[in-house]
Design a protein around this motif. Structure first.
Motif, PDB file in Angstrom:
ATOM      1  N   ASP A   1       0.809  -1.228   0.000  1.00 13.62           N
ATOM      2  CA  ASP A   1       0.000   0.000   0.000  1.00 13.62           C
ATOM      3  C   ASP A   1       0.839   1.274   0.000  1.00 13.62           C
ATOM      4  O   ASP A   1       0.293   2.378  -0.135  1.00 13.62           O
ATOM      5  N   GLY A   2       2.148   1.145   0.197  1.00 14.86           N
ATOM      6  CA  GLY A   2       3.008   2.329   0.230  1.00 14.86           C
ATOM      7  C   GLY A   2       2.854   3.142   1.495  1.00 14.86           C
ATOM      8  O   GLY A   2       2.993   4.374   1.462  1.00 14.86           O
ATOM      9  N   THR A   3       2.600   2.486   2.628  1.00 17.49           N
ATOM     10  CA  THR A   3       2.391   3.214   3.888  1.00 17.49           C
ATOM     11  C   THR A   3       3.501   2.964   4.915  1.00 17.49           C
ATOM     12  O   THR A   3       3.335   3.287   6.092  1.00 17.49           O
ATOM     13  N   VAL A   4       4.624   2.388   4.489  1.00 26.98           N
ATOM     14  CA  VAL A   4       5.755   2.212   5.391  1.00 26.98           C
ATOM     15  C   VAL A   4       6.313   3.589   5.738  1.00 26.98           C
ATOM     16  O   VAL A   4       6.525   4.435   4.864  1.00 26.98           O
ATOM     17  N   LYS A   5       6.558   3.836   7.026  1.00 22.84           N
ATOM     18  CA  LYS A   5       7.015   5.145   7.476  1.00 22.84           C
ATOM     19  C   LYS A   5       8.410   5.449   6.939  1.00 22.84           C
ATOM     20  O   LYS A   5       9.352   4.686   7.162  1.00 22.84           O
ATOM     21  N   PRO A   6       8.591   6.574   6.235  1.00 23.06           N
ATOM     22  CA  PRO A   6       9.907   6.918   5.687  1.00 23.06           C
ATOM     23  C   PRO A   6      10.781   7.626   6.718  1.00 23.06           C
ATOM     24  O   PRO A   6      10.330   7.939   7.832  1.00 23.06           O
ATOM     25  N   LEU A   7      12.034   7.900   6.349  1.00 28.32           N
ATOM     26  CA  LEU A   7      12.945   8.626   7.226  1.00 28.32           C
ATOM     27  C   LEU A   7      12.398  10.019   7.510  1.00 28.32           C
ATOM     28  O   LEU A   7      12.396  10.491   8.657  1.00 28.32           O
TER      29      LEU A   7
END
Length: 338
Positions: free
Chosen positions: A179-185
C-alpha cells in the motif's frame, strides 16, 4: 515442493513463546505438538526478535544495531554473533530433545520461522538511515540473501534432526509495503508502494530456491490480492472472525489445492471457554459458509493460535498449543461428524 506437501489435519504454533528459557519453551512446544517448530523468544532482547534473528540468517548482508532498530553494516558485528549464538542454542536444545524422544531421522515435520524479505526491508535501515525498502537494488539483495540463508538454515535443521522441514515467512508489514504506507525517514522522502505482482514474483523466486514447503504468515491482516498471484504456498492468517472477503479468499486458496493455516485459538488468555471441540466446529462452520466439502479440513487445514504467543502467560501458551493440536486431531479423524 508445494503447500500440499505440508502435514494437514494437525496443529502447530506460530513461532514466538513467552519467557527467556529456550529449553523450557522447546519442551512445551515439542511435548504438545506433533508438528513442532523452532521456538522464538523475543524477550531475550537484541538478536532474538523477529528482525534481529535475521542477522543470523542473511548471507553476505551483515547487520548491526541502529538508534531505532537495526541497519545493514559493512562487516559482522556483535549483533551478528549474538543472533547466531542464540539460534545455535535453540537448535542445540531441540536436537537434544529429539534425540531423547527418538525423533531424529524419522522425517517428523518441523517448522522454522524467519522474517520475510519485505518485512525485513521495511524494518532495517541502510547506512544513510533510509529503510532498505527505499532502494530497489537493496530489496533484491535482501530477497536473494534471505533465500540463500534459508536454504542453509533448512539444511542444518535437516542434518541435525532428520526432519521434514517447513519454512514460515513472517510478513506482518507486507500490506504496508504493497500500500506504500511504510514510514519513511522523513515525510519528504516517501517510500513508494511495491506492486503486488512484484511482491508475488519475488516471493515465488524465494520459495522455489528454498525447495521445501513454505507458509506465508501475515498477522497484519489478510492480503488476498497477493495470494491471487502467489500459488503453491500455505497462508497463515487469523480466521477467528472472518469477513466475507476472507471467506472468498479462503475458498480461492483451498479450491486451487493450497493450505490454510488457520489462526483460531486466542494467542492471549480469553474469558470465553476455549477447547478443541469449539475450535474444530468453528472451522467446520467456515467451510459450510463457503460451501466446501468438510473433507478439506483434514486435507487442507492446519490449526494454530491467532498469532505468536510471546505476549501470553506460560500457562496459556501451553494451553493454546494443546488446543491447537487437539483440534487438528479432530479435523484429521472425521470432519464430517463435527
Amino acid at each position: 515442493m508445494t503447500a500440499l506437501d505440508l502435514p494437514a489435519g494437525i496443529g502447530t504454533g506460530v513461532g514466538s513463546m513467552p519467557g527467556t528459557d529456550p529449553r523450557a519453551a522447546a519442551t512445551v512446544v515439542n511435548g504438545e505438538l506433533d508438528f513442532a517448530h523452532l521456538v522464538e523468544l523475543p524477550d531475550r532482547g537484541i538478536g532474538a526478535d523477529l528482525i534481529g534473528r535475521m542477522a543470523a540468517i542473511l548471507v553476505d548482508l551483515p547487520m548491526d544495531t541502529a538508534t531505532w532498530g537495526y541497519r545493514l553494516a559493512q562487516r559482522h558485528s556483535r549483533l551478528t554473533r549474538r543472533a547466531a549464538d542464540l539460534l545455535a542454542e535453540d537448535l542445540d536444545v531441540v536436537e537434544e530433545l529429539w534425540e531423547t524422544a527418538g525423533f531424529v531421522g524419522t522425517g517428523r515435520p518441523f517448522k522454522v520461522q524467519v522474517a520475510g524479505p519485505f518485512t525485513t526491508a521495511a524494518s532495517v535501515e541502510l547506512a544513510n538511515g533510509h529503510r532498505v525498502l527505499k532502494d530497489q537494488g537493496a530489496v533484491r539483495d535482501i530477497v536473494a540473501s534471505t533465500a540463500e540463508g534459508l536454504r542453509e538454515h533448512v539444511g542444518e535443521v535437516v542434518r541435525r534432526l532428520g526432519a521434514r522441514v517447513v519454512v514460515q515467512l513472517d510478513e506482518p508489514m507486507i500490506g504496508q509495503v504493497i500500500d506504500g504506507t511504510v514510514k519513511p525517514l522523513t515525510r519528504f522522502d516517501p517510500i513508494r508502494a511495491v506492486p503486488v505482482i512484484d511482491v508475488a514474483r519475488a516471493l515465488t523466486e524465494l520459495v522455489e530456491h528454498v525447495e521445501v514447503p513454505v507458509v506465508l504468515h501475515d498477522c497484519g491482516g489478510p492480503r488476498w490480492d497477493l495470494l491471487e498471484h502467489l500459488r503453491g504456498v500455505a497462508y497463515s492468517v487469523d480466521v477467528s472472525r472472518p469477513t466475507d472477503a476472507d471467506l472468498d479468499g479462503i475458498g480461492m486458496l483451498i479450491d486451487r489445492g493450497d493450505v490454510l493455516v488457520a489462526g483460531c485459538v486466542p494467542s492471549i488468555a480469553s474469558d470465553r471457554p476455549i477447547n478443541a471441540e469449539t475450535v474444530a466446529t468453528g472451522l467446520a462452520a467456515i467451510t459450510d459458509r463457503i460451501g466446501l466439502n468438510r473433507k478439506v479440513l483434514s486435507e487442507n487445514v492446519v490449526v494454530t493460535p491467532t498469532c505468536g504467543l510471546a505476549g501470553a502467560s506460560e500457562s496459556w501458551a501451553k494451553k493454546a498449543l494443546a488446543v491447537s493440536a487437539e483440534a487438528g486431531q479432530l479435523l484429521a479423524t472425521d470432519p464430517t461428524a463435527l
